[in-house]
Each structure stands twice: as C-alpha cells, then as structure tokens.
Enzyme design. Sequence first.
Site, PDB file in Angstrom:
ATOM      1  N   TYR A 135      35.020  48.602  38.739  1.00 25.27           N
ATOM      2  CA  TYR A 135      34.979  47.546  37.892  1.00 25.27           C
ATOM      3  C   TYR A 135      33.632  46.605  37.651  1.00 25.27           C
ATOM      4  O   TYR A 135      32.753  46.919  38.811  1.00 25.27           O
ATOM      5  CB  TYR A 135      36.091  47.109  38.207  1.00 25.27           C
ATOM      6  N   GLU A 136      33.951  46.438  36.809  1.00 28.63           N
ATOM      7  CA  GLU A 136      31.933  45.094  36.337  1.00 28.63           C
ATOM      8  C   GLU A 136      31.734  44.300  37.839  1.00 28.63           C
ATOM      9  O   GLU A 136      30.609  44.310  37.631  1.00 28.63           O
ATOM     10  CB  GLU A 136      32.362  44.964  34.849  1.00 28.63           C
TER      11      GLU A 136
END
Lengths: 286, 286, 253, 253
Positions: D51-52
């Site tokens: 995930y970012e």
Amino acid sequence: MIDATIELDGALKVSKFLELPQAIESYVKNGDVIAMEGFTHLIPFAAGHEIIRQKITDLTAVRLTPDLIYDQMIGAGCVKKLIFSWGGNPGVGSLHRFRDAYQNSWPNKIEIEEHTHAGLTNRYVAGASGIGFAVLKGYSGSDLVSHTQNVAEIKSPFSDEVITAVAAINPDVTILHAQQADKAGNVMMWGITGVAKEAVFAASKVIVTVEEVVEKFEPKFSSIIIPSNLIDAISVVPNGAWPSYASDFYERDNNQYIAWDDISKDRDRFTEWLNSEIYNKSSAGK
Amino acid sequence: MIDATIELDGALKVSKFLELPQAIESYVKNGDVIAMEGFTHLIPFAAGHEIIRQKITDLTAVRLTPDLIYDQMIGAGCVKKLIFSWGGNPGVGSLHRFRDAYQNSWPNKIEIEEHTHAGLTNRYVAGASGIGFAVLKGYSGSDLVSHTQNVAEIKSPFSDEVITAVAAINPDVTILHAQQADKAGNVMMWGITGVAKEAVFAASKVIVTVEEVVEKFEPKFSSIIIPSNLIDAISVVPNGAWPSYASDFYERDNNQYIAWDDISKDRDRFTEWLNSEIYNKSSAGK
Amino acid sequence: MNTTWTADEMMTIAAARTLQDGNTCFVGIGIPSTAAILAKSMQAPSLFLIYESGTVNTNPQKLPLSIGDGELANHALTVVGMPEIFNYWLQSGRIDVGFLGAAQIDRFANINTTFIGQTYDSPKVRLPGAGGATEIAASCKEVAIIIRQTTRTFVKQVDFVTSMGFGDGPGSREKNRLRGGGPSRVITDLGILEPDPKTLELTMTYLHPGVDISQAIENTGWELKVSPNLKTTKAPEQSELDKVRALVSTSDK
Amino acid sequence: MNTTWTADEMMTIAAARTLQDGNTCFVGIGIPSTAAILAKSMQAPSLFLIYESGTVNTNPQKLPLSIGDGELANHALTVVGMPEIFNYWLQSGRIDVGFLGAAQIDRFANINTTFIGQTYDSPKVRLPGAGGATEIAASCKEVAIIIRQTTRTFVKQVDFVTSMGFGDGPGSREKNRLRGGGPSRVITDLGILEPDPKTLELTMTYLHPGVDISQAIENTGWELKVSPNLKTTKAPEQSELDKVRALVSTSDK
C-alpha cells in the site's frame, strides 16, 4: 552449514536457500556488473572467495570501498573494471593488488571509474529508483570531474541552479551479507547498512549470505528488512563476512587486515595465499 | 500533562520541552509555509487545533492528505493555500470545508496546488536534500500537469530520457506527532511514518507533539529516530493524534471521521463545532 | 617543554579544543576522529558526531579502527543509510564542522587524498581517493583540516584537488557553487593556520609551544604567510594529555 | 441465480480471482483492497500486497478503513517511508499489478478521480485527486481497475484524466513514456472488459451470470465493443461467498 533443502513455508514454492557455490554458479556470470556491498560491516567475503574459486572473470566490480574483498578478487583476475569511491585498506594502508593491476596490469589490466561516496551512493539511488540519473550537489571543485565518467552538470528547470547529475548504476548481481534470514527467505540486517538497500533495488539479481536462519525476526534498532521477493538466492554461511564484522555476531579480525598488507604487497606471497586459502579450501566462512 | 520544565540531561542547555500553546506561538507565524504530516497515522490534530485557537492565518498548508486536520484549519480561516495530493475524508467522503473554501471562498478564498503522492513526496525529498529539485517518473499522461505548479520536464544529460522534475518544498515549520521522546529531546516513531523524515529535514523549524517521554527507547520494527538537534520544540500531548491513531497507544476513532461529514457539511454546524470544541477548550488532546 | 608531549598529541589536543559544544561535526577517520572524540571528553560533551558510514550522534568509547567500525554503530543514537547521510544531513547544509585529514594541502587549503606524483593514470603513490571528503569540504558550514606540516604535505600545488578549499582564491568557491564556508583552520603538528580574511591564503596564526616560526617556514612548500599577530597555542594540560593518551591506548586493545 | 449474491460480491470475487499467487500487487483503498485481501484467502495466499502508506507484504486480517490503517502496518513484513515506496518499489517497475478504483473511466481505460462536471477550478463534484493512482497506472506491469458499470462511470470522455490508461489509443503510453503495460482488465458489477489487443479499446469479454449484454450496453456511455467470444464468469462458489462476506463483515467491527 545447514542443509540447502531447508524446509520453507508453503508460500515459497522454490527454495531460495542454496549452498554458496550453487548460488554463485547460478547467478554470477563472466562479464557481469557486480555490486558486493557492506560498508566496513557485513562485507560478503565468503561470496567473494567463492567467485575467485569459480574463476569468474571480466567482472565490472562496483563497491564504495573496494576493501580487501575486491583487492583479492582483482589479484585473482576476476575483475576488468573497478567502480569505487574510496580505495584503501581501512586503517592500514593501500590496496596493493588493486595498485598492481591498475599500474602494472598484473594479473590483467583493469580500468577504473572513480567517484565520491555521495556520487556513487546516488548512482545506486537512481538505479534503485528505475530512472536514468539522480541529482546532487557533488564533485564540484574536485579534479575528479575530469577523470571520471557518468557525472554531468544539469540545470534546474525552475531556476538558474546548476547541479550535478550522476547516471544510474544497475548491477546484474548484488551480493550482500546479513545477520539473519527467516524461513520464508526474508532477510534482516542491522547496524551499519550503508547502501545495502539501494544496491538490492538497483540489481537484476540478488544473492545474500546470512549468519543464521531464525523462526521470527526480533525488533532491532536501525534494522532493515529485505523482502524475499527481492532476493534470488540465500546461502547460510556463518562467519561469511569474516574478517570484516557482523554486528552482534563477531568483531572485525583486524589482524587479518594488517596481515593483508604484507601478503598483498608481493605477488608470490599473494599467489601462495590464493592457493592455500582459496583454491585449496572448500566454500565456507572463516 | 507533564510539567514543561521537565529535567533534561546536562547536555541540553535550553529545554525544548514546551507546552503546546507556547510551542505554536514561538514557531508558527502568520503567512508561514507549514507541513503537518502523518499519513493517516499520527496526525498532529492537537497542534492543528492549537493553531486554530491562536487564529494564525495566511498559512500555505502542505500535506499529502489534507484529511480532517486541514479541513478544520481551512474552515477556521487559517489557510490561504493548500498544497496536497489526495484530498478526501479517508473511507468517508469529501472534505466539505475545503470544498466550500475553494469553490465559494468561505471563510476565505484559498488557492490550491495539487500533486500526485509520488510528486509531492519527491518535493519533500528535494527539500530535505537541500537541492532545488528532484527527478522522478511522474504525472505523465495526467491532466494534472496542466493544472499544477512546480512540475517540469527535464532531459537526462546521459541519454535521450526525458523525465519529470519537481521543485523542492521547504516548509518554514514542520509539525509531527510521534509516540515517544526521550529526556534529551530525541523522538522515536514507528508504524506508518509516511514522509515524516523528509518533512523534518526539509523544514526550517520542527515541532513535535508526543504521547509520552521515556527514559530510554526500546527497539521497534520499522521505527525511525529523529535526533533532538533537528527539533525546535517538543510538547507532551497524550492523545495528540486523536481522532487519528497512534500505533501501540490508541486506534483511530472512526466515528469522529464519520461524524465530521455531517458537521463539516454545514457552515453553522461547523461554526458551532469550532466554538464548542476548539475556541472554548484549552489546549489538549482528546 | 616539548619533551612532555608528542607533536601528534599537541596537534590532536589543539584540534579538539576548536570544536564547540553542541555543534554537529562530520568526521573523517584517523586523527580527525581522534580529535573529535577527544573533544567530547573535554569542552564539548554534546558534540554531535556523524560519520559517513551512517552513524548519527555517536559516542564511541574507544577509537574506531575504520569509519564503519562497530564501535560507532553500537554507541550511536541511530544508524541510517548512506543516501540519508549524504543527501539529508550533509548536502542540505546542516553540518557545522567537517573534520578532514589529507595527504597534501596547498596555500588555499585545497586538499589531495587521491594520488602523489606523476599522473592520475600512472601515479607514484595511489591514495584511497575522495570517499566523503569532496562533499564534506563542499557543504559543511566550515571545515577543519588536520595534517602534519612538512614540505611533502604542504605543497605549492597539490597533485590533485580531491576536495576544494578556496580554489585559487576569492570567488572560487562561489564559482564552483560550494554551499559551505570552506576551511576555517588547519591544525598541524607545528601550529594552526587560518585563511586570511581577504586573500583566503592560509596564514600561520598559532605556533605550538616550543615551535619556532622558522620550523614552520622550512616545513612549508610555499612562501608561508605569517600573521603579524602570531600567538602561541596554550600548552596541553595534564588532564588533556591524560585523556588523549587514554583514548589512543584504546586502539591497541 | 442473481439472488444468491450481490453484484458487488460478484465484482469483488471476479477481481480477486484474477490475481496470481506470488505476484506483487500495489493496492488502492476500497474495493480493490477488499478484492486483493480476498484473493489471499483464495488462490493467492502469497500475493505480496503493498500500500502507498509504506506497508510492505501486509496480511491484514480485517478490512482497513483507510490506506494507512494500523491493521496494514501491524500485519506487514516491514513498513518503509513513502519515498522508498514510490521510488524504489513502484517507479522501478517492480510491481506486477496495480489495483485501482475510479469515479469515471473511458473506452481507453483512462481514469478520473479528480472531479466530475464543469471545470477543474469550479467542479460540480470535487473528488480526492490522484494520490498514488497516476504513478500506479503508469508504472505497474499491468493495471486492474474495479468500477461499477453505469453511464455515470463509463463515460465517452472522462472530465479529467487523473491516471492514463491507453490515452487515445495505440502509441499514447509510449508517447507519454509510461513504463508499465497499462490496464489489462476492468472488473465491473456486470462483467469484465479487456483492451482489444489491436485497438486497445475496452471490450466486454465476460458477463457475470445472470447479466445480459443489453444491460452492459445500456450502462456504458459509449458504443460498447463486445467480444465475439463473450464468455460468462464462473458463478461464485459458496466458499468464495463465505470468504467475501466474512471479510466485509470485519469492517463493521
């Protein structure tokens, strides 16, 4: 040494745990650009010795500090080009095999490409980032600029600022030594890690030798974890960084660094060392 | 709340431990470029509320994800420009105060400068690195390029590669919330840290609110330590990130995020909230 | 008087004394490191030491063998990767003092750690090269250099400018876009040199006790400028000598 | 048959099925995240989720409320800073599949998450904007998009290209120097669309059980291309439904 058929989590279909000779044979080829990193700490000596033993040649060898490991590989004829930023025997003196190769072409001619630490570090950063270059303030005022490659000036698109650009470096293979792997093939290292992370992300293939395999990592200050999907082969090689050190495992064997000065000064003594300590020994750490 | 005159090691001549109102008053000025970071995790809400309480105005407010904290500050009239890369109420919906300000100039007109996460992250990286710009592959193919600033194309000096440059961002003040400080004024945070490190290095002044002060840090996975010499003021504010979360201290109070949607939709309800929850309360966390 | 301490001890103590408590100091290995660690046991207990290996705010209890010694990591507040050290700490201009050694230095404090004699491709003596020095010299607010003063080290022209001091005089640093202030002092076994505020040429401003100016002149490969206001370094105190000796002895263990 | 599951369940399951075990997947929040986590309980237990927010190889046990949820950090192999996520993991081309949602999509799979209606400066509906999506769409080896199919979402022309799919057809990605392969599939509540190998235009290749092609055509804002080889998605198995329901129920806790 533990069995290479170490049992892995169901998750990993193919074992990345290989004996060191097999790891080197599988992933290091003549002519490769190779980065063996470890800044004083965790230098992958056992892997370097295995490369010598397998008589791999024509390597472009990248490392901030060539240290004994590249001096040995250069003396053994593995290297055609050295890319570096500080070429000494730390705390002791010169790298005599490197000098003999560069100045007298023994055992073969080598090219060099010399950088500053900041510059070579950022070449790895660019390589890790998948872009062609990185920008920094570097090399300015140094004569190095006219004696190296892959360094250029670049103008800001936002102002009159002119800074330095360095070209990305993307090794075919990066080799590291680390303290621990877990059974899923993730690797944890702590203490001084230098440019380890960048060298991994910049590379096409990654080999890691480790001191031990653990069930579960425990938290450590200043630790990094390298996920298994960035790693192609892991070899369990206790003392694989000897005579450099592995934090929480063993200290640097400084007598070896001092002794190297004498051994490496003389071609015959070096050749003797090469036969007795490398060619006539099987793969292992200390 | 512990006493601001907390005893420090002899090493530190002047205490950096200040009460939050004093920290904000000392280091945040009208018109500053301010970065309050914390990616979902460790959002410095208490500090944001104190900024509102002190009626600081004309801020250029930088944050990857404006979140409720900037929605509140915008609604309260603190902000003249918002620099961001994802402007929503995460998992809930829109930021109504931001939209009302941007589209209807209530309570004042605000400018926006919109980026991608990668782009704004690299603006911080350049700022932290003390150079005018950073390079990345970014924004390409997006209409954003024609609606933003501080983004340009740049050609590699080594090849025909054309990539993106983003201008450095250097906040006057960066404000973070972290789990722990030690008595010497170093700060440790762990879990998701986002661009915390870059926001600190990029800034002229740094304020950190912390959950607690400890004698000695214990190792944690994925932790970073911010040395005290990068920090100007530390305020001990338990629950200072509420209603966001602080890993190992408290979870996100999601009801607050959901409730915010209603509160912020309506100017009157918002004004009521501002009076009851901010202006008429003294500085504190939850 | 010169019999109660060695010239190296005097040099190290003199260098250590110049470091201010609370400053950040980016340290090169060897005598600079010894002097910086010594300073922490003297007037500068909270001197903030950074080494290029990534050790941040380290408090080594013995002399490190190398720039990446475990001693530095074990006693650091934190250890970070080298991109962070070079880009975030050094390049950003956050370091107060860079502390360097050198093999050769010229009158404008340009320093050489690359090679001695003949050419780059075929040197008489090949040295390790730049390491962190080029950017330390470029970016720190000021730079201190420790080097023994002889005609082999204090040369009219360095064989290679590894790290720029003042180039060929006023304007050179600006032209080369170096952000830091450049060398503020050169500490030798004979005394201390500082750049002339106008010409930027290194000028002998201190002689260590027992050293005569003629020695300094003889041991300099150019026509040495001497301050009209030449002073004598304060002799080492016994406590300073005790500390430097205790520290140096740790490297034998 | 359509009575035993919801269209969203079918969409999520269909999306989850397309993820290959062992792949790296860069996940956007919302349904993409639900589908990716679901895939790990189905055919892809070792799907490597990033995930970012910096969570690397995370194995969340319940649905995260946001992209930076503590659940993602607590169950990650490691959590790293965002420069490392965007520069080292994503930009370098290491991610196999980017998994995105969108508010609008056009026939070339360009997606809009910035605003709907009127202009950028005075939009009818302002959306959150790019976040990580622009570079996820640019750099991953392939991109999967999950979006409900209606004439409001499947539009002739998106109001804003936040993240490029195939631009205006063959050659656009190259011209824009996008390193990844672009969208390989769009999973909707009605079926699956894939780019035509030649024209790159999204083509309906699967309909979910019980959906008629006329529904898909009606719910598309352009003249929908339909594969001559149109297939029907395999109906959800009870075990798939159990898993998706168990997973979705965690977000209510």
